[in-house]
Enzyme design. Structure first.
Site, short mmCIF file in Angstrom:
data_model
loop_
_atom_site.label_atom_id
_atom_site.label_comp_id
_atom_site.label_asym_id
_atom_site.label_seq_id
_atom_site.Cartn_x
_atom_site.Cartn_y
_atom_site.Cartn_z
N CYS A 139 -0.19 0.69 -10.10
CA CYS A 139 0.46 1.99 -9.92
C CYS A 139 1.66 1.87 -8.98
O CYS A 139 1.50 1.83 -7.76
CB CYS A 139 -0.55 3.01 -9.39
SG CYS A 139 0.18 4.63 -9.11
N CYS A 142 2.12 4.77 -6.59
CA CYS A 142 1.19 4.77 -5.45
C CYS A 142 1.59 3.70 -4.43
O CYS A 142 1.54 3.94 -3.23
CB CYS A 142 -0.24 4.43 -5.89
SG CYS A 142 -0.79 5.21 -7.39
N ASP A 143 1.94 2.52 -4.89
CA ASP A 143 2.03 1.37 -3.98
C ASP A 143 3.43 0.79 -3.81
O ASP A 143 3.62 -0.09 -2.96
CB ASP A 143 1.09 0.26 -4.49
CG ASP A 143 -0.36 0.71 -4.47
OD1 ASP A 143 -0.71 1.51 -3.59
OD2 ASP A 143 -1.14 0.29 -5.35
#
Ligand code: NDP
Length: 317
Positions: A139, A142-143
């Protein structure tokens, strides 16, 4: 003699942000929700590290801790959270949805909220599993932030990979996009965008052999499937964007799904084709796939279930 099945007013299947949010709302509405956690209690966020984009946590929070908080809140408000996997359903009789847990225990539920999520597809190589959460991620949204100014690689040639490569290119120094064929599956517009982003380098016909590094990602080794040429280059983050699979197999035959298995819900609602069965989170959303959007749709599912149950109680059978 087999035990009589337990009757439940509101059964929630799955324990990610969608399931727990549905549980919080259902418990507060006195629907006595029973939630089965499934194979990965807490869902996909339990395999991420810091979550910095969920509102309300100004300093960020670790994914597993956030999911623990979701669970504590749902339990405190009265949700019966159970460890177990729903393995079979029979939604052929309205108001008496039959659900089997761990292959045997039978439950009859008046309403069901499906929040079984989706699972990222992985390449299946050893180093990918070993370095998951230590530089390997599925992701970028997300990261990606953790790799600000660094070099990263992303695998995949679909819209997700193209979109995530563009996203990473804004944050990172350089993005290698590893595409296994000599063309992409992504829409022309997305292809055009990545091809015209100066710090994205597309490596065509490239397959990943190994992600290198003992405790964190340090490099990747790929080979060209046409020439056999091997290449190794340093990177700090390795993103896998080769698609997701919604965890909806057990509902096939009862619930309408699209050709990829995502549950189809009626416009502006969480209603499925079966009255009394609602769906939320990544099992029905292939576009946004964020914890906060999943939580929002979990809220919708609980509100829809509450209205459904109130209507049933007010209308004699
Ligand atoms: P897709 O299934 O569309 O694409 C998967 C990509 O990963 C393909 O390029 C595929 O290659 C590649 N791939 C699969 N397995 C491997 C492997 N083992 N090794 C290397 N590469 C692999 O998934 P997406 O998640 O990209 O998209 C899912 C759906 O969501 C699509 O319908 C997409 O259009 C949609 N979507 C739409 C967006 C938008 O409109 N903004 C944004 C994101 C997604 P190959 O082509 O060779 O099979």
């Amino acid at each position: 003699m087999a035990e009589a099945p337990e009757h439940v007013e509101c059964l929630i299947i799955g324990s990610g942000p969608a399931g727990y949010t549905a549980a919080i709302y259902a418990a507060r509405a006195d629907m006595k929700p029973v939630l089965y956690e499934g194979m990965q209690p807490g869902g996909q966020l339990t395999i991420t590290t810091d979550v910095e984009n969920y509102p309300g946590y100004p300093d960020g929070i670790m994914g597993p801790e956030m999911m623990d908080n979701f669970k504590k809140q749902a339990v405190r408000l009265g949700t019966d959270v159970r460890f177990g996997m729903v393995t079979k359903v029979d939604f052929s009789e309205e108001g008496k949805h039959r659900v089997w847990v761990d292959g045997s225990t039978e439950i009859i539920a008046e309403s069901v909220i499906i929040s079984t999520g989706a699972s990222a597809r992985w390449l299946g190589i050893e180093s990918e599993t070993r370095l998951n959460g230590s530089g390997v991620s599925a992701c970028a949204v997300c990261d990606g932030f953790f790799y600000r100014g660094m070099d990263v690689a992303i695998v995949g040639g679909g819209d997700t990979a193209a979109e995530e490569a563009s996203y990473l290119a804004k944050i990172c120094n350089k993005v290698y996009m590893l595409v296994r064929r000599d063309e992409m599956r992504a829409s022309k517009a997305m292809q055009h965008r990545v091809e015209n982003t100066p710090n994205i380098e597309i490596l065509w016909n490239s397959e990943t052999d190994e992600i290198l590094g003992d405790t964190v990602v340090e490099a990747v080794r790929v080979h060209n499937i046409q020439t056999g040429e091997k290449m190794e280059f340093p990177i700090s983050g390795f993103f896998v964007a080769i698609g997701h699979t919604p965890n909806t197999d057990i509902f096939k035959g009862f619930i309408d799904m699209d050709d990829q298995g995502y549950i189809i819900t009626k416009p502006d609602s969480s209603k499925t084709n079966i009255p009394g069965v609602f769906a939320c989170g990544d099992a029905q959303d292939k576009i946004y796939r964020q914890a906060v959007t999943a939580a929002g749709s979990g809220c919708m599912a609980a509100l829809d279930a509450e209205r459904y149950l109130s209507h049933r109680k007010s209308v004699p059978a």
